[in-house]
Design a protein around this motif. Structure first.
Motif, PDB file in Angstrom:
ATOM      1  N   ILE A   4     -13.923  -5.904  12.116  1.00 50.17           N
ATOM      2  CA  ILE A   4     -12.692  -5.382  12.705  1.00 50.17           C
ATOM      3  C   ILE A   4     -11.498  -5.741  11.830  1.00 50.17           C
ATOM      4  CG2 ILE A   4     -11.132  -5.554  14.669  1.00 50.17           C
ATOM      5  CD1 ILE A   4     -13.598  -5.880  16.449  1.00 50.17           C
ATOM      6  N   ARG A   5     -11.440  -6.988  11.344  1.00 48.94           N
ATOM      7  CA  ARG A   5     -10.343  -7.414  10.469  1.00 48.94           C
ATOM      8  C   ARG A   5     -10.337  -6.637   9.165  1.00 48.94           C
ATOM      9  NH1 ARG A   5     -11.688 -13.162  10.441  1.00 48.94           N
ATOM     10  NH2 ARG A   5     -12.159 -13.332  12.611  1.00 48.94           N
ATOM     11  N   VAL A   6     -11.495  -6.441   8.578  1.00 50.66           N
ATOM     12  CA  VAL A   6     -11.586  -5.703   7.315  1.00 50.66           C
ATOM     13  C   VAL A   6     -11.169  -4.250   7.529  1.00 50.66           C
ATOM     14  CG1 VAL A   6     -13.170  -4.868   5.539  1.00 50.66           C
ATOM     15  CG2 VAL A   6     -13.319  -7.234   6.329  1.00 50.66           C
ATOM     16  N   ALA A   7     -11.639  -3.634   8.604  1.00 52.89           N
ATOM     17  CA  ALA A   7     -11.276  -2.251   8.900  1.00 52.89           C
ATOM     18  C   ALA A   7      -9.781  -2.130   9.167  1.00 52.89           C
ATOM     19  CB  ALA A   7     -12.079  -1.732  10.093  1.00 52.89           C
ATOM     20  N   SER A   8      -9.212  -3.105   9.881  1.00 49.34           N
ATOM     21  CA  SER A   8      -7.764  -3.092  10.150  1.00 49.34           C
ATOM     22  C   SER A   8      -6.965  -3.212   8.864  1.00 49.34           C
ATOM     23  CB  SER A   8      -7.386  -4.229  11.098  1.00 49.34           C
ATOM     24  OG  SER A   8      -8.012  -4.057  12.343  1.00 49.34           O
ATOM     25  N   ALA A   9      -7.393  -4.115   7.985  1.00 51.37           N
ATOM     26  CA  ALA A   9      -6.700  -4.284   6.701  1.00 51.37           C
ATOM     27  C   ALA A   9      -6.804  -3.019   5.866  1.00 51.37           C
ATOM     28  CB  ALA A   9      -7.270  -5.475   5.944  1.00 51.37           C
ATOM     29  N   ALA A  10      -7.964  -2.378   5.839  1.00 49.60           N
ATOM     30  CA  ALA A  10      -8.140  -1.143   5.075  1.00 49.60           C
ATOM     31  C   ALA A  10      -7.271  -0.024   5.635  1.00 49.60           C
ATOM     32  CB  ALA A  10      -9.598  -0.733   5.068  1.00 49.60           C
ATOM     33  N   LEU A  11      -7.227   0.096   6.956  1.00 50.26           N
ATOM     34  CA  LEU A  11      -6.412   1.120   7.593  1.00 50.26           C
ATOM     35  C   LEU A  11      -4.930   0.883   7.324  1.00 50.26           C
ATOM     36  CD1 LEU A  11      -6.354   3.617   9.374  1.00 50.26           C
ATOM     37  CD2 LEU A  11      -6.295   2.119  11.363  1.00 50.26           C
ATOM     38  N   LEU A  12      -4.482  -0.353   7.402  1.00 49.94           N
ATOM     39  CA  LEU A  12      -3.088  -0.691   7.123  1.00 49.94           C
ATOM     40  C   LEU A  12      -2.741  -0.371   5.675  1.00 49.94           C
ATOM     41  CD1 LEU A  12      -0.410  -1.970   8.002  1.00 49.94           C
ATOM     42  CD2 LEU A  12      -1.340  -4.169   7.294  1.00 49.94           C
ATOM     43  N   THR A  13      -3.622  -0.710   4.760  1.00 52.80           N
ATOM     44  CA  THR A  13      -3.391  -0.424   3.337  1.00 52.80           C
ATOM     45  C   THR A  13      -3.291   1.073   3.097  1.00 52.80           C
ATOM     46  OG1 THR A  13      -4.602  -2.420   2.714  1.00 52.80           O
ATOM     47  CG2 THR A  13      -4.307  -0.748   1.004  1.00 52.80           C
ATOM     48  N   ALA A  14      -4.213   1.834   3.664  1.00 49.09           N
ATOM     49  CA  ALA A  14      -4.188   3.288   3.485  1.00 49.09           C
ATOM     50  C   ALA A  14      -2.917   3.900   4.070  1.00 49.09           C
ATOM     51  CB  ALA A  14      -5.424   3.917   4.124  1.00 49.09           C
ATOM     52  N   SER A  15      -2.498   3.394   5.223  1.00 49.28           N
ATOM     53  CA  SER A  15      -1.279   3.909   5.855  1.00 49.28           C
ATOM     54  C   SER A  15      -0.054   3.618   5.004  1.00 49.28           C
ATOM     55  CB  SER A  15      -1.095   3.299   7.239  1.00 49.28           C
ATOM     56  OG  SER A  15      -2.161   3.649   8.075  1.00 49.28           O
ATOM     57  N   LEU A  16       0.060   2.413   4.511  1.00 42.33           N
ATOM     58  CA  LEU A  16       1.212   2.051   3.695  1.00 42.33           C
ATOM     59  C   LEU A  16       1.247   2.835   2.390  1.00 42.33           C
ATOM     60  CD1 LEU A  16       1.446  -1.801   4.262  1.00 42.33           C
ATOM     61  CD2 LEU A  16       2.985  -0.031   5.101  1.00 42.33           C
ATOM     62  N   LEU A  17       0.111   3.011   1.759  1.00 47.69           N
ATOM     63  CA  LEU A  17       0.076   3.785   0.523  1.00 47.69           C
ATOM     64  C   LEU A  17       0.429   5.244   0.767  1.00 47.69           C
ATOM     65  CD1 LEU A  17      -2.997   2.257  -1.323  1.00 47.69           C
ATOM     66  CD2 LEU A  17      -0.578   1.949  -1.847  1.00 47.69           C
ATOM     67  N   THR A  18       0.008   5.781   1.896  1.00 51.45           N
ATOM     68  CA  THR A  18       0.352   7.158   2.232  1.00 51.45           C
ATOM     69  C   THR A  18       1.849   7.308   2.422  1.00 51.45           C
ATOM     70  OG1 THR A  18      -1.786   7.453   3.298  1.00 51.45           O
ATOM     71  CG2 THR A  18      -0.065   9.032   3.870  1.00 51.45           C
ATOM     72  N   LEU A  19       2.484   6.338   3.040  1.00 51.61           N
ATOM     73  CA  LEU A  19       3.921   6.409   3.265  1.00 51.61           C
ATOM     74  C   LEU A  19       4.730   6.239   1.996  1.00 51.61           C
ATOM     75  CD1 LEU A  19       4.171   4.384   6.599  1.00 51.61           C
ATOM     76  CD2 LEU A  19       4.362   6.856   6.285  1.00 51.61           C
ATOM     77  N   THR A  20       4.174   5.601   0.967  1.00 55.52           N
ATOM     78  CA  THR A  20       4.937   5.374  -0.258  1.00 55.52           C
ATOM     79  C   THR A  20       4.846   6.526  -1.234  1.00 55.52           C
ATOM     80  OG1 THR A  20       3.087   4.249  -1.328  1.00 55.52           O
ATOM     81  CG2 THR A  20       4.676   2.877  -0.125  1.00 55.52           C
ATOM     82  N   VAL A  21       3.946   7.476  -1.038  1.00 55.53           N
ATOM     83  CA  VAL A  21       3.810   8.614  -1.936  1.00 55.53           C
ATOM     84  C   VAL A  21       4.912   9.609  -1.615  1.00 55.53           C
ATOM     85  CG1 VAL A  21       2.303  10.525  -2.602  1.00 55.53           C
ATOM     86  CG2 VAL A  21       1.333   8.289  -2.100  1.00 55.53           C
ATOM     87  N   PRO A  22       5.699  10.038  -2.616  1.00 51.09           N
ATOM     88  CA  PRO A  22       6.754  11.019  -2.336  1.00 51.09           C
ATOM     89  C   PRO A  22       6.135  12.361  -1.960  1.00 51.09           C
ATOM     90  CG  PRO A  22       6.611  10.581  -4.689  1.00 51.09           C
ATOM     91  CD  PRO A  22       5.676   9.627  -4.004  1.00 51.09           C
ATOM     92  N   PRO A  23       6.763  13.080  -1.034  1.00 52.64           N
ATOM     93  CA  PRO A  23       6.203  14.359  -0.610  1.00 52.64           C
ATOM     94  C   PRO A  23       6.264  15.388  -1.731  1.00 52.64           C
ATOM     95  CG  PRO A  23       8.378  14.050   0.321  1.00 52.64           C
ATOM     96  CD  PRO A  23       8.014  12.773  -0.370  1.00 52.64           C
ATOM     97  N   ALA A  24       5.303  16.299  -1.756  1.00 53.46           N
ATOM     98  CA  ALA A  24       5.331  17.390  -2.732  1.00 53.46           C
ATOM     99  C   ALA A  24       6.436  18.350  -2.336  1.00 53.46           C
ATOM    100  CB  ALA A  24       3.987  18.098  -2.740  1.00 53.46           C
ATOM    101  N   SER A  25       7.141  18.840  -3.305  1.00 46.90           N
ATOM    102  CA  SER A  25       8.243  19.744  -3.032  1.00 46.90           C
ATOM    103  C   SER A  25       7.869  21.150  -3.456  1.00 46.90           C
ATOM    104  CB  SER A  25       9.484  19.274  -3.794  1.00 46.90           C
ATOM    105  OG  SER A  25      10.526  20.191  -3.616  1.00 46.90           O
ATOM    106  N   ALA A  26       8.149  22.103  -2.595  1.00 47.03           N
ATOM    107  CA  ALA A  26       7.882  23.494  -2.924  1.00 47.03           C
ATOM    108  C   ALA A  26       9.035  24.110  -3.690  1.00 47.03           C
ATOM    109  CB  ALA A  26       7.639  24.281  -1.634  1.00 47.03           C
ATOM    110  N   ALA A  27      10.147  23.393  -3.776  1.00 40.12           N
ATOM    111  CA  ALA A  27      11.312  23.935  -4.469  1.00 40.12           C
ATOM    112  C   ALA A  27      11.088  23.932  -5.970  1.00 40.12           C
ATOM    113  CB  ALA A  27      12.552  23.111  -4.131  1.00 40.12           C
TER     114      ALA A  27
END
Length: 182
Positions: A4-27
């Motif tokens: 459970i701890r390992v899965a929680s840490a992995a999920l937290l890491t994936a979430s944080l990395l997703t939030l730090t990626v700048p969105p793709a721009s269609a402009a």
């Protein structure tokens, strides 16, 4: 319990990395935006001082093209021609970005024209272009520079800091559980 701890840490890491990626721009940015319409259009130069003259160009438009903006009088490119010029209003706000719209037979293409900072303070302006004699036609609002200055080095540094913090938290959590079991 450890899974459970390992899965929680992995999920937290994936979430944080997703939030730090700048969105793709269609402009599409730059002087020419051929990728978003069936015809090409451009404003040259794309940054100009108030009172300056820009060249408005169009390619592959089989009809008349109407060009509008809040920073110069409406312009027209007749069928068979590829460009015209327009004079930017003397009271254009320095540093502002104005939207320029090209209309080719009902198909719309848009690009931006930026007003360079610094101007003559009203000297040499024609009477009908002085601020007290012309209406302000608005400025295109932007993202406020929230994503404009990011480059690959800054993104990599931010990602490294986040990963370091997550790694340190994981290490502390593992070390603490190791002390509890002894």
């Amino acid at each position: 319990m450890r899974a459970i701890r390992v899965a929680s840490a992995a999920l937290l890491t994936a979430s944080l990395l997703t939030l730090t990626v700048p969105p793709a721009s269609a402009a599409v940015t730059g002087e020419e935006n051929n990728d978003i319409t069936s015809f090409g259009f451009r404003v040259t130069p794309s940054t100009i001082a108030a009172g300056g003259q820009v060249t408005l160009g169009v390619d592959r438009c089989d009809g008349d093209t109407k060009i509008t903006s809040g920073v110069f009088d409406d312009a027209h490119i007749p069928r068979g021609q590829s460009s015209t010029t327009a004079q930017v209003f003397w009271d254009a706000k320095p540093g502002a970005m104005y939207e320029v719209t090209f209309d080719c037979k009902g198909e719309i293409g848009k690009t931006d024209l930026t007003i360079a900072t610094g101007r003559d303070g009203g000297q040499g302006r024609p009477e009908h272009h002085r601020p007290e004699h012309s209406a302000h036609k608005g400025v295109k609002a932007g993202t406020g520079g929230s994503l404009g200055g990011l480059d690959a080095q800054e993104i990599a540094l931010g990602s490294a800091l986040i990963l370091g913090a997550i790694g340190a938290a994981y290490y502390k959590a593992r070390r603490r559980t190791g002390e509890d079991s002894s």
